[in-house]
Motif scaffolding. Sequence first.
Motif, short mmCIF file in Angstrom:
data_model
loop_
_atom_site.label_atom_id
_atom_site.label_comp_id
_atom_site.label_asym_id
_atom_site.label_seq_id
_atom_site.Cartn_x
_atom_site.Cartn_y
_atom_site.Cartn_z
N ASN A 31 2.68 8.35 -15.45
CA ASN A 31 2.93 8.68 -14.05
C ASN A 31 3.98 7.74 -13.47
O ASN A 31 3.74 6.55 -13.32
CB ASN A 31 1.62 8.56 -13.25
CG ASN A 31 1.76 9.13 -11.84
OD1 ASN A 31 2.83 9.10 -11.25
ND2 ASN A 31 0.65 9.64 -11.32
N PRO A 32 5.16 8.27 -13.11
CA PRO A 32 6.23 7.41 -12.60
C PRO A 32 5.87 6.70 -11.30
O PRO A 32 6.42 5.65 -11.00
CB PRO A 32 7.41 8.38 -12.40
CG PRO A 32 6.80 9.75 -12.39
CD PRO A 32 5.59 9.67 -13.25
N TYR A 33 4.94 7.25 -10.52
CA TYR A 33 4.50 6.58 -9.30
C TYR A 33 3.89 5.23 -9.63
O TYR A 33 4.17 4.22 -8.98
CB TYR A 33 3.49 7.47 -8.56
CG TYR A 33 2.72 6.76 -7.47
CD1 TYR A 33 3.37 6.28 -6.33
CD2 TYR A 33 1.35 6.58 -7.57
CE1 TYR A 33 2.67 5.63 -5.33
CE2 TYR A 33 0.64 5.93 -6.57
CZ TYR A 33 1.30 5.47 -5.45
OH TYR A 33 0.59 4.82 -4.47
N THR B 65 4.53 3.49 -12.22
CA THR B 65 5.58 2.61 -12.74
C THR B 65 6.17 1.78 -11.61
O THR B 65 6.42 0.57 -11.76
CB THR B 65 6.68 3.43 -13.42
OG1 THR B 65 6.11 4.19 -14.49
CG2 THR B 65 7.77 2.53 -13.98
N GLU B 66 6.37 2.40 -10.45
CA GLU B 66 6.89 1.66 -9.31
C GLU B 66 5.87 0.66 -8.79
O GLU B 66 6.21 -0.45 -8.37
CB GLU B 66 7.31 2.64 -8.21
CG GLU B 66 8.49 3.52 -8.59
CD GLU B 66 8.95 4.39 -7.44
OE1 GLU B 66 8.46 4.20 -6.31
OE2 GLU B 66 9.81 5.26 -7.66
N PHE C 272 10.59 10.65 -5.44
CA PHE C 272 10.96 9.93 -6.65
C PHE C 272 12.47 9.80 -6.69
O PHE C 272 13.19 10.50 -5.98
CB PHE C 272 10.42 10.59 -7.93
CG PHE C 272 10.38 12.09 -7.90
CD1 PHE C 272 11.41 12.84 -8.42
CD2 PHE C 272 9.27 12.75 -7.39
CE1 PHE C 272 11.36 14.22 -8.42
CE2 PHE C 272 9.21 14.14 -7.38
CZ PHE C 272 10.26 14.87 -7.89
#
Length: 352
Positions: free
Chosen positions: A71-73, A75-76, A274
Motif C-alpha cells: 500500500n503506497p499510503y 509507504t509515505e 498519490f
Amino acid sequence: MATMVDVARRAGVSVATVSHVLNETRPVRPGTRKAVLDAIDDLGYIPNTLARSLVTARTRSIGLAVSAISNPYFTEILQGVESSALERGYGLLIADPHDDPEHERKAVGLLHERRVDGVIVAPSAEPAGLLEYLARREIPAVFLDRLVGDAHDQVCAENARPVEQLVDHLAGLGHIRIGLVAGLPGLSTTTERIAGYRAELERHGLPFRPGLLAEGHSEARGAEDAVHRLLASPEPPTAIITANNVMTIGALRALRTAGLGVPDDLALVCFDDFSWADVFSPGLTAISQPSREVGATAVRLLLDRLEDPARPPRTVRLPCDFVHRTSCGCVAEAPDRPLPGTPGLPGKDPVS
C-alpha cells in the motif's frame, strides 16, 4: 578501532563520564559534554549499541508493523516514521503484517524479540491476538491509521468529514446516485468513511441505497469487482467515491473494461491522493491525507509513552486536504484548493 578508553583519554575525563554522555544516564556539564562529543568525532568512535542497551535497558529502536509493501499510503507513513525516529536518535525495524491477523501477531512478536523499545502498528480488522500479545507482555505501542478502542495511544487522519465533503461536492454538481467503494470490513477507517457517506447523503435529502455501497476490501481487484457490481445494478451510480488509493486503481480498470470515460460517462473521486494522481487524464479529484505527519506523530506519541508510561492514552486526529482536479466533472481551474469550508494557510492565497 577507537574505544571508550581512547575517547576518555582524548577528552581528559573518566570512562564513566563518557558513558554518562553516551547513555544520558547522568547530567554532565556542557563543557565536559562538548569535549567528549568532540573526542568521539575526532576519533571516529562508534558506540556499542548492545553494550549500551545493557546499561540503559533501552535499544533506542522502534518496531514498525505496516503493510508498506502493498500500500503506497503506508509507504509515505513509513517515511514520516523513519525521519522522525532518526531525528530523535532511534533506529527502525520494519515488518509487513499483510493485513492478516495471524501474520500481524507474528510480525509484532518478531519485532519484540529484537528488543525494540516499543512498536507502532497499523492494526488489522481482527486485532484480538495483537491486543492480547501487547497486553500480556506490556509492550509500549501506538496504533496508526486504524483505531482500536481507547486503551492505546493512536493517530489517524480524519475519515468521516472528508467523505462528507466528497459527497457534498458531487451532490452540488447534481449527482443523486453516488456510489461508494468501501474498504475492508472491520477497520475503523471503513466504518467512519461509510458513516460520513451516509450522513452527507441524508443532509442532502438523498436516500441511502444499499445497492450503491459496495465492498472493495481495500484491494485493487476487490474494487474492480465492486465497480462491476455497481454498474450492473438496476440504477447504477452517476458518480463513484473510492475509499483508498489502491481501490482507485481497481475502479479505473473496471471503468475502462466497461468502456466508460471519466468524467464524461461517470464522475470519480477518491480518498487518498498519490504522487501521480495529477498525471491521469482527467486528473483525479481526491482527499489528501497527511501521511508523513501521521507517521511523525506516531513516533512522538511512542516516545512520550516511553518517557511516562503512566500517562493517559491519547487519540490524535489530523485534518485532510481536498485536492480539486477534473475527474469530478469540473472544469480545470487550479492544481488544487483547500478542503471546501476550511480556511487556507495563513499568508497564502486559498488557491495554490
